[in-house]
Motif scaffolding. Structure first.
Motif, PDB file in Angstrom:
ATOM      1  N   UNK A  55       6.924  14.241   5.355  1.00  0.00           N
ATOM      2  CA  UNK A  55       8.292  13.800   5.655  1.00  0.00           C
ATOM      3  C   UNK A  55       8.679  12.528   4.913  1.00  0.00           C
ATOM      4  N   UNK A  56       7.779  12.038   4.025  1.00  0.00           N
ATOM      5  CA  UNK A  56       8.082  10.852   3.231  1.00  0.00           C
ATOM      6  C   UNK A  56       7.705   9.542   3.891  1.00  0.00           C
ATOM      7  N   UNK A  57       7.230   9.611   5.130  1.00  0.00           N
ATOM      8  CA  UNK A  57       6.806   8.386   5.820  1.00  0.00           C
ATOM      9  C   UNK A  57       5.339   8.102   5.504  1.00  0.00           C
ATOM     10  N   UNK A  58       4.994   6.829   5.526  1.00  0.00           N
ATOM     11  CA  UNK A  58       3.620   6.412   5.253  1.00  0.00           C
ATOM     12  C   UNK A  58       2.887   6.267   6.586  1.00  0.00           C
ATOM     13  N   UNK A  59       1.802   7.015   6.743  1.00  0.00           N
ATOM     14  CA  UNK A  59       0.980   6.907   7.944  1.00  0.00           C
ATOM     15  C   UNK A  59      -0.169   5.950   7.642  1.00  0.00           C
ATOM     16  N   UNK A  60      -0.304   4.918   8.478  1.00  0.00           N
ATOM     17  CA  UNK A  60      -1.331   3.907   8.238  1.00  0.00           C
ATOM     18  C   UNK A  60      -2.180   3.676   9.476  1.00  0.00           C
ATOM     19  N   UNK A  61      -3.478   3.478   9.226  1.00  0.00           N
ATOM     20  CA  UNK A  61      -4.403   3.044  10.270  1.00  0.00           C
ATOM     21  C   UNK A  61      -4.790   1.607   9.929  1.00  0.00           C
ATOM     22  N   UNK A  62      -4.491   0.709  10.855  1.00  0.00           N
ATOM     23  CA  UNK A  62      -4.662  -0.722  10.598  1.00  0.00           C
ATOM     24  C   UNK A  62      -5.759  -1.266  11.516  1.00  0.00           C
ATOM     25  N   UNK A  97      -6.098  -1.857   5.842  1.00  0.00           N
ATOM     26  CA  UNK A  97      -5.099  -0.804   5.995  1.00  0.00           C
ATOM     27  C   UNK A  97      -5.532   0.437   5.209  1.00  0.00           C
ATOM     28  N   UNK A  98      -5.563   1.584   5.911  1.00  0.00           N
ATOM     29  CA  UNK A  98      -5.814   2.874   5.262  1.00  0.00           C
ATOM     30  C   UNK A  98      -4.511   3.652   5.334  1.00  0.00           C
ATOM     31  N   UNK A  99      -3.900   3.941   4.175  1.00  0.00           N
ATOM     32  CA  UNK A  99      -2.543   4.519   4.156  1.00  0.00           C
ATOM     33  C   UNK A  99      -2.474   5.789   3.323  1.00  0.00           C
ATOM     34  N   UNK A 100      -1.609   6.716   3.776  1.00  0.00           N
ATOM     35  CA  UNK A 100      -1.364   7.965   3.028  1.00  0.00           C
ATOM     36  C   UNK A 100       0.031   8.460   3.381  1.00  0.00           C
ATOM     37  N   UNK A 101       0.771   8.899   2.370  1.00  0.00           N
ATOM     38  CA  UNK A 101       2.134   9.377   2.593  1.00  0.00           C
ATOM     39  C   UNK A 101       2.090  10.771   3.205  1.00  0.00           C
ATOM     40  N   UNK A 102       3.053  11.056   4.123  1.00  0.00           N
ATOM     41  CA  UNK A 102       3.136  12.351   4.793  1.00  0.00           C
ATOM     42  C   UNK A 102       4.225  13.223   4.148  1.00  0.00           C
ATOM     43  N   UNK A 143      -6.592  -0.988   1.579  1.00  0.00           N
ATOM     44  CA  UNK A 143      -6.356  -2.328   1.044  1.00  0.00           C
ATOM     45  C   UNK A 143      -6.306  -3.332   2.195  1.00  0.00           C
ATOM     46  N   UNK A 144      -6.442  -4.612   1.851  1.00  0.00           N
ATOM     47  CA  UNK A 144      -6.428  -5.681   2.850  1.00  0.00           C
ATOM     48  C   UNK A 144      -5.071  -6.372   2.879  1.00  0.00           C
TER      49      UNK A 144
END
Length: 543
Positions: free
Chosen positions: A438-445, A431-436, A415-416
């Motif tokens: 451990x419950x944290x969201x890993x994002x590539x921006x 933003x490319x996001x996916x939950x890990x 999403x933008x």
């Protein structure tokens, strides 16, 4: 059926003896001490007595004496069966008291049954006691006291030895647990080795110990820990080549087997090195290789002594235990080093990325980030550590519940968003996001500001082109060489006199060309297609 009285204060002993005798066809009566045995003897007709010696209330010696003094009991064959009073003087005293036989535990069941059968055969002279010496009451008590005191003294010695051994084992376990805690807490390998050596020397202060590890070349031993060896000697062996006839450690690492040198001054393995050891009064050296599960050499564990000495079984057992702890420490240390290298490699790779990479939670807390995350926004690392997502994002963290729910469901979402830089400028990001797990969201921006500007400029150019075409009454077209179709502007449709129902293929395009211009236009068209294909091929090969 003959009746046999068995006397013992240990249930297991009574049980085993009872089973053996009952299976042989005898009736069995049991008693737990001499006093109870006498009561059973007066109540029952007994043909044979088998008794232990060491028992509470009344022991076996006193029971035998009481039986031999009683006219009604003195002819009953009496057998001692003991595991405590086992010396020759114990047997002699028992036989002098009137016992028929003296057995030491354990005795083969068949032998016990054969003995019982012979003793119950009255016609067999074997049933008579071997020593008919008569003792006065005073003599019996004197001999009894002497044997009892001897046994009590021996028991005290055994008990002291057992307590000492138990304390040593408890101390060893305590020390081993302390070392395991150090290993679990990723303590440095040298500190763990020092602890192992100090623990060993606490039990065996007469020894000097060292632990060395094989270096990366697998050609030399590097001394890691030797807290009690002379410093000059340590400096001499801190980098020791491995090979045959290179002292105890060098040979042990080379041959992958223990090397025991009891006399350094005469052993050929120390021919070229004995002067180093002897000038520091080191006269013997035993070295054990520390091997991996795959039989690879980790290093060596060495013990030195100021005496010409060969290890005892106890020394070897203690040494093997220490070597096992050292091996555990090495394996854990290597695992930690491998993980550290991978983490450093991963971190280096992440920090080299041009895109911002970060992990966060929906409350805005940032947990991890790479270099591009803070440099893209114009911050230093120290400044960025104080920020939360809310501090640099335009609008709420969750702008779309649909996007949030998709992320929480484990989907990869693109999403933008717009971010605020330190200098208050706004940048567009993808933003490319996916939950890990451990419950944290890993994002590539990715910063797409320039792309957005280019797209806007392109749209503006297309709009201007269309407007100029309308004013100048010019048309435009484009050809898709993959589908062999073409599209054009509305102005060109009007110029060519076609509508939206016209099928726009390459063939239909050729039909629209004036016959005199067909060859020239087709040649130009094919040349364009060739250039496009060459360009695409070059791009593919480059990638």
């Amino acid at each position: 059926m003959k009746t046999i009285l068995i006397v013992d204060d240990v249930f297991e002993n009574l049980y085993l003896l009872r089973v053996i005798l009952i299976q042989a066809g005898y009736n069995v009566i049991e008693a737990n001490d001499g006093k109870e045995a006498l009561e059973k003897l007066y109540e029952n007709r007994v043909h044979l007595i088998i008794s232990d010696i060491l028992m509470p209330v009344m022991d076996g010696y006193m029971l035998c004496q009481a039986c031999k003094k009683d006219d009604n009991l003195k002819d009953i064959p009496f057998v001692f069966y003991t595991s405590t009073y086992t010396e020759k003087v114990d047997e002699d005293f028992a036989l002098k008291l009137g016992a028929a036989r003296f057995l030491r535990k354990p005795t083969d069941p068949d032998h016990i049954i054969a003995l019982v059968q012979r003793l119950l055969d009255k016609s067999n002279p074997f049933t008579k006691s071997k020593d008919n010496t008569e003792f006065t009451e005073e003599e019996v008590l004197k001999l009894y006291s002497k044997r009892l005191i001897s046994k009590l003294e021996q028991k005290n010695l055994d008990l002291e030895k057992e307590i000492t051994e138990r304390n040593k084992i408890e101390l060893k376990l305590t020390n081993e647990n302390a070392i395991l805690d150090l290993i679990a807490n990723n303590t440095s390998i040298k500190k763990v080795f020092n602890h192992i050596i100090h623990n060993y020397q606490f039990l065996r202060p007469e020894f000097y110990l060292s632990i060395s590890l094989l270096d990366e070349s697998k050609e030399s031993l590097k001394l890691i820990s030797a807290p009690n060896l002379p410093k000059d000697y340590c400096n001499a062996i801190k980098n020791l080549k491995i090979g045959e006839n290179i002292g105890s450690c060098g040979t042990s690492a080379f041959l992958k087997k223990p090397i025991i040198v009891s006399d350094i001054s005469t052993d050929p393995l120390w021919k070229n090195y004995k002067h180093l050891a002897l000038k520091h009064d080191l006269k013997s050296c035993w070295s054990i290789p520390i091997l991996s599960e795959k039989d690879e050499v980790f290093g060596t564990f060495a013990i030195y002594s100021s005496n010409v000495k060969t290890p005892t079984f106890e020394n070897i057992r203690e040494l093997n235990s220490a070597v096992s702890l050292a091996k555990m420490a090495i394996v854990k240390f290597r695992m930690a080093e491998e993980v550290k290298k991978k983490e450093e490699s991963y971190e280096s790779l992440i920090n080299q990325a041009n895109d911002a990479i970060l992990s966060y939670t929906f409350d805005g807390e940032i947990h991890n980030f790479n270099k591009a995350t803070y440099t893209t926004l114009g911050y230093t690392k120290k400044e960025f550590l104080k920020l939360k997502i809310q501090d640099f994002i335009v609008g709420d963290i969750v702008r779309s519940t649909k996007v949030r729910d998709a992320i929480l469901n484990g989907e990869s979402v693109v999403f933008d968003r717009k971010l605020i830089c330190k200098d208050k400028t706004i940048i567009d990001v993808e933003v490319s996001a996916k939950i890990q797990k451990d419950g944290k969201v890993l994002s590539i921006v990715r910063d797409v500001s320039e792309r957005k500007k280019a797209e806007a400029k392109l749209l503006e150019s297309e709009y201007n082109l269309r407007q100029s075409q309308i004013v100048a009454n010019l048309g435009s077209y484009s050809v898709d060489i993959t589908t062999n179709t073409w599209t054009c502007s509305a102005i060109l449709d009007q110029i060519l006199g076609i509508d939206e129902n016209y099928v726009k293929t390459i063939d239909s395009w050729v039909d629209l060309i004036h016959p005199e211009d067909k060859i020239k236009v087709l040649s130009y068209f094919q040349n364009c297609i060739k250039k496009v294909k060459d360009l695409v091929r070059s791009i593919v090969l480059y990638n």
